[in-house]
Design a protein around this motif. Structure first.
Motif, PDB file in Angstrom:
ATOM      1  N   THR A  24      39.318   7.529  -0.851  1.00  0.00           N
ATOM      2  CA  THR A  24      40.730   7.298  -0.178  1.00  0.00           C
ATOM      3  C   THR A  24      41.546   8.638  -0.531  1.00  0.00           C
ATOM      4  N   PRO A  25      42.522   9.025   0.314  1.00  0.00           N
ATOM      5  CA  PRO A  25      43.588  10.143  -0.105  1.00  0.00           C
ATOM      6  C   PRO A  25      44.319   9.770  -1.310  1.00  0.00           C
ATOM      7  N   THR A  26      44.756   8.533  -1.408  1.00  0.00           N
ATOM      8  CA  THR A  26      45.740   8.072  -2.499  1.00  0.00           C
ATOM      9  C   THR A  26      45.112   6.817  -2.924  1.00  0.00           C
ATOM     10  N   GLN A  27      45.785   6.267  -3.905  1.00  0.00           N
ATOM     11  CA  GLN A  27      45.661   4.890  -4.696  1.00  0.00           C
ATOM     12  C   GLN A  27      46.166   3.920  -3.760  1.00  0.00           C
ATOM     13  N   PHE A  58      33.242   1.750   7.893  1.00  0.00           N
ATOM     14  CA  PHE A  58      34.011   1.375   6.603  1.00  0.00           C
ATOM     15  C   PHE A  58      35.468   1.484   6.767  1.00  0.00           C
ATOM     16  N   ARG A  59      36.107   0.323   7.049  1.00  0.00           N
ATOM     17  CA  ARG A  59      37.429   0.042   7.265  1.00  0.00           C
ATOM     18  C   ARG A  59      38.650  -0.344   6.229  1.00  0.00           C
ATOM     19  N   LEU A  60      39.420  -0.019   6.191  1.00  0.00           N
ATOM     20  CA  LEU A  60      40.367  -0.568   5.368  1.00  0.00           C
ATOM     21  C   LEU A  60      42.030  -0.401   5.559  1.00  0.00           C
ATOM     22  N   LEU A  61      42.745  -0.825   4.819  1.00  0.00           N
ATOM     23  CA  LEU A  61      44.238  -0.582   5.382  1.00  0.00           C
ATOM     24  C   LEU A  61      44.774   0.232   4.093  1.00  0.00           C
ATOM     25  N   PRO A  62      46.024   0.780   4.489  1.00  0.00           N
ATOM     26  CA  PRO A  62      46.671   2.006   3.696  1.00  0.00           C
ATOM     27  C   PRO A  62      47.579   1.261   2.852  1.00  0.00           C
ATOM     28  N   ALA A  72      39.403  -3.568   2.156  1.00  0.00           N
ATOM     29  CA  ALA A  72      38.151  -2.933   2.600  1.00  0.00           C
ATOM     30  C   ALA A  72      37.005  -3.794   3.202  1.00  0.00           C
ATOM     31  N   GLU A  73      36.358  -3.309   4.026  1.00  0.00           N
ATOM     32  CA  GLU A  73      35.205  -4.176   4.582  1.00  0.00           C
ATOM     33  C   GLU A  73      34.256  -3.165   5.376  1.00  0.00           C
ATOM     34  N   LEU A  74      32.873  -3.455   5.621  1.00  0.00           N
ATOM     35  CA  LEU A  74      32.046  -2.838   6.456  1.00  0.00           C
ATOM     36  C   LEU A  74      32.070  -3.721   7.824  1.00  0.00           C
ATOM     37  N   VAL A  75      32.232  -3.072   8.841  1.00  0.00           N
ATOM     38  CA  VAL A  75      32.495  -3.774   9.916  1.00  0.00           C
ATOM     39  C   VAL A  75      31.359  -3.537  10.942  1.00  0.00           C
ATOM     40  N   GLY A  76      30.508  -4.306  11.334  1.00  0.00           N
ATOM     41  CA  GLY A  76      29.476  -4.141  12.239  1.00  0.00           C
ATOM     42  C   GLY A  76      29.545  -3.719  13.397  1.00  0.00           C
ATOM     43  N   LEU A 102      39.594   3.938   9.236  1.00  0.00           N
ATOM     44  CA  LEU A 102      38.231   4.338   8.470  1.00  0.00           C
ATOM     45  C   LEU A 102      38.659   5.066   7.207  1.00  0.00           C
ATOM     46  N   VAL A 103      37.700   4.715   6.128  1.00  0.00           N
ATOM     47  CA  VAL A 103      37.909   5.402   4.916  1.00  0.00           C
ATOM     48  C   VAL A 103      37.667   6.847   5.195  1.00  0.00           C
ATOM     49  N   GLU A 104      38.346   7.657   4.305  1.00  0.00           N
ATOM     50  CA  GLU A 104      38.242   9.093   4.678  1.00  0.00           C
ATOM     51  C   GLU A 104      36.827   9.714   4.323  1.00  0.00           C
ATOM     52  N   THR A 105      36.153   9.241   3.469  1.00  0.00           N
ATOM     53  CA  THR A 105      34.960   9.915   3.073  1.00  0.00           C
ATOM     54  C   THR A 105      34.061   8.638   2.587  1.00  0.00           C
ATOM     55  N   VAL A 106      32.801   8.853   2.983  1.00  0.00           N
ATOM     56  CA  VAL A 106      31.551   7.844   2.422  1.00  0.00           C
ATOM     57  C   VAL A 106      30.882   8.545   1.338  1.00  0.00           C
ATOM     58  N   LEU A 107      31.444   8.196   0.115  1.00  0.00           N
ATOM     59  CA  LEU A 107      30.366   8.910  -1.138  1.00  0.00           C
ATOM     60  C   LEU A 107      29.111   8.610  -1.324  1.00  0.00           C
ATOM     61  N   SER A 108      28.764   7.247  -1.143  1.00  0.00           N
ATOM     62  CA  SER A 108      27.522   6.709  -1.190  1.00  0.00           C
ATOM     63  C   SER A 108      27.204   5.432  -0.545  1.00  0.00           C
ATOM     64  N   MET A 109      25.705   5.285  -0.604  1.00  0.00           N
ATOM     65  CA  MET A 109      25.519   4.094   0.389  1.00  0.00           C
ATOM     66  C   MET A 109      24.044   3.672  -0.105  1.00  0.00           C
ATOM     67  N   ASP A 110      23.849   2.402  -0.516  1.00  0.00           N
ATOM     68  CA  ASP A 110      22.442   1.958  -0.876  1.00  0.00           C
ATOM     69  C   ASP A 110      21.971   0.574   0.061  1.00  0.00           C
ATOM     70  N   VAL A 111      20.905   0.369   0.305  1.00  0.00           N
ATOM     71  CA  VAL A 111      20.435  -0.718   0.818  1.00  0.00           C
ATOM     72  C   VAL A 111      19.578  -1.565  -0.391  1.00  0.00           C
ATOM     73  N   GLU A 112      19.976  -2.784  -0.865  1.00  0.00           N
ATOM     74  CA  GLU A 112      19.174  -3.315  -1.783  1.00  0.00           C
ATOM     75  C   GLU A 112      18.629  -4.780  -1.343  1.00  0.00           C
ATOM     76  N   PRO A 113      17.248  -4.747  -1.267  1.00  0.00           N
ATOM     77  CA  PRO A 113      16.684  -5.774  -0.983  1.00  0.00           C
ATOM     78  C   PRO A 113      16.873  -7.230  -1.877  1.00  0.00           C
TER      79      PRO A 113
END
Length: 152
Positions: A78-81, A103-107, A86-90, A54-65
């Protein structure tokens, strides 16, 4: 211009002006979800098979119709570059109308720098159809340390 045409044009103008009241209406798809707010993370039952963290921190989120549904956009920190894929996994749809995305991603593959916050931010998005949104009251995007949600 004959009198009857004037009344028709005046009536059409008034009808069109009256449509402005839909801006605050729940019938307007642009009012479906409010701005996102911080929320506690949701512990989901079941075993996770995704090897990404999981991503360390979710900074923002928007729902756009958009026509036919909505786009959920999220920005994570993320803690480093160098984090990638990255993907949003339902996850499971809650009986209370809560739709949860992780919010999932690989290091990074190798050693990477810790630089400015902006260089460590990652954006992801996912399309959700109107059919799937029909019974949704809240959308949640969660990371390792926090979550954000948008409600109807």
């Amino acid at each position: 211009m004959p009198v009857s045409r004037r009344f028709v044009v005046l009536g059409l103008g008034l009808a069109l002006a009256g449509c402005g009241g839909l801006r605050e209406s729940r019938l307007n798809p642009f009012n479906w979800f409010r701005r996102s707010e911080p929320r506690e993370t949701i512990v989901l039952p079941g075993e996770e098979t995704d090897p990404r963290g999981l991503v360390e921190t979710v900074l923002s989120m928007d729902v756009e119709p958009i026509p036919g549904g909505a786009i959920v956009r999220a920005r994570g920190l993320t803690p480093t570059q160098g984090w990638w894929n990255a993907e949003l996994v339902g996850r499971d749809f809650d009986e209370n109308g809560v739709l949860v995305y992780e919010f999932r991603l690989l290091p990074p593959v190798g050693q990477t720098d810790v630089n400015t916050q902006r260089s460590r931010e990652i954006d992801v998005a996912i399309y959700i159809s109107d059919i799937k949104l029909a019974n949704v009251r809240e959308i949640v995007v969660q990371g390792a340390s926090n979550a954000r949600s948008a409600r109807r």
